[in-house]
Scaffold this active site. Sequence first.
Site, mmCIF file in Angstrom:
data_model
loop_
_atom_site.group_PDB
_atom_site.id
_atom_site.type_symbol
_atom_site.label_atom_id
_atom_site.label_comp_id
_atom_site.label_asym_id
_atom_site.label_seq_id
_atom_site.Cartn_x
_atom_site.Cartn_y
_atom_site.Cartn_z
ATOM 1 N N ASP A 230 -34.572 -110.950 96.571
ATOM 2 C CA ASP A 230 -33.419 -111.339 95.743
ATOM 3 C C ASP A 230 -32.559 -112.336 96.516
ATOM 4 O OD1 ASP A 230 -31.596 -111.434 93.727
ATOM 5 O OD2 ASP A 230 -30.708 -109.466 94.131
ATOM 6 N N HIS B 167 -31.076 -112.938 91.445
ATOM 7 C CA HIS B 167 -30.841 -112.348 90.117
ATOM 8 C C HIS B 167 -29.650 -112.974 89.397
ATOM 9 C CE1 HIS B 167 -27.948 -109.419 92.023
ATOM 10 N NE2 HIS B 167 -27.400 -109.470 90.833
ATOM 11 N N SER C 79 -22.366 -109.769 93.231
ATOM 12 C CA SER C 79 -23.740 -110.171 93.531
ATOM 13 C C SER C 79 -23.815 -111.581 94.092
ATOM 14 C CB SER C 79 -24.583 -110.119 92.255
ATOM 15 O OG SER C 79 -24.832 -108.777 91.955
HETATM 16 C C1 4AZ Z 1 -24.297 -105.397 90.087
HETATM 17 O O1 4AZ Z 1 -24.424 -104.862 89.019
HETATM 18 C C2 4AZ Z 1 -24.122 -104.547 91.288
HETATM 19 N N1 4AZ Z 1 -22.752 -101.088 94.578
HETATM 20 C C3 4AZ Z 1 -23.936 -105.136 92.527
HETATM 21 C C4 4AZ Z 1 -23.775 -104.348 93.634
HETATM 22 C C5 4AZ Z 1 -23.778 -102.989 93.529
HETATM 23 C C6 4AZ Z 1 -23.949 -102.402 92.300
HETATM 24 C C7 4AZ Z 1 -24.112 -103.178 91.183
HETATM 25 C C8 4AZ Z 1 -23.605 -102.172 94.768
HETATM 26 O O2 4AZ Z 1 -24.306 -106.631 90.218
#
Ligand code: 4AZ
Length: 416
Positions: A270, A225, A366
């Site tokens: 992902d 993503h 991420s």
């Molecule tokens: C994000 O928005 C995201 N708490 C990544 C991880 C988590 C929440 C949001 C996990 O990239």
Amino acid sequence: MYRPGVSSRRSFPVWMVVLITLGVMAILGLTIGLLVHFLAIERYYYYQGSFHISGVTYNETCENAASQASTPLSKDIETQMFNAFQNSSVYKEYISSHIIKLLPYANGSNIQTQLIFRFPPAKRESMRTKIEAILHQLLKENMASWNVVLGSIKLTEISKTNAEKFTNNCCGRQLTNSIKADNRIVNGKRALEGAWPWQADLQWKGKQHCGASLIGSKWLLSAAHCFAKKNNSEDWTVNFGTIVNKPYLTQKVQNIIIHDNYSSSAFHDDIALVQLEKEVVFTKYVRKICLPEAKMQLKENDSVVVTGWGTLYMNGPLPGTLQQALVKIIDNKNCNAPYALAGMVTDTMLCAGFMSGESDSCQNDSGGPLVYPDSRDIWHLVGIVSWGKGCGQKNKPGVYTRVTSYRDWIASKTGI
Ligand code: 4AZ
């Protein structure tokens, strides 16, 4: 002719006497200093120790993950070696000892270890004799349980550069003195340099966007993503080092491989690979993480660590310095409970965090690593930060791509 006041004895002028005295003192001082430096001041000594075992044939170097099959033997040898040196006459000089390789050798294996000691150069010969004797005694005592071929023991002093090269090329090793010295993501703490040397910062058009993990000299693993609508390699740079604005190393991206079945709506598959234009030269601050074997299983409540430069809370500020947070594995069944993530977590995902909230990954983490230390403190990449319902919320743990489910996919694309 007699001239009063002029002695027939030649004497040096005072300035010359002072100069000569100072010169002699300087030379003496320098000599003593050099002697102390070379003979009395402690320095590090690195050794490679090896011996043969019969019966089982292992074939692994620490450049790849230690397989689950050899870990118990390596762990046992490392523990016994640690105890032997700690309880010996050289315990003050002993720094560390590790297994580096297990290679096939005549109906068995050759075990290669690396040992580090610190002592003054004057002790070089006596230390070597003592280390050899302790190793010999240790192998004799464990001859039966490890199938040691006595008489095969070799101890070679190696240079610091070669010793460091060995460790730097290993996967999953933290810089030793980065571990205990100091103690966001959400509710994390600042990471020390070299603690998570596989962590990369993926910058899109010069801005911190996602995390990734170095899995080989030319390959990083990240989340698909991160690249949705941003799949042009030229827009991306990869940085290493703990401080976003002061990277140790910047690399260009050659290619981005997004999993064919990635679905942005359900966050399925992902996972993405980032191929670098040039190979990374491993250092103590830039190393790769081990990949787990496909069959590796984590249990509810196992401790894992997530790292990243993501926001400190939902829509919060970015920290600028790498953050680390200890989180716990939450079984998919519990994670899918109606009050938690209500069936949204598939088999190829895993949950980690706390039902009570506390620590969690967040936006911009991420693609970054969720890592697990084996019994020898060798770290394995078990998850990729993927999604969540907010950050650090009660009953909403973070969801990660389960790396073991993609072990074959990774191998098919990279050969790793
Ligand atoms: C994000 O928005 C995201 N708490 C990544 C991880 C988590 C929440 C949001 C996990 O990239």
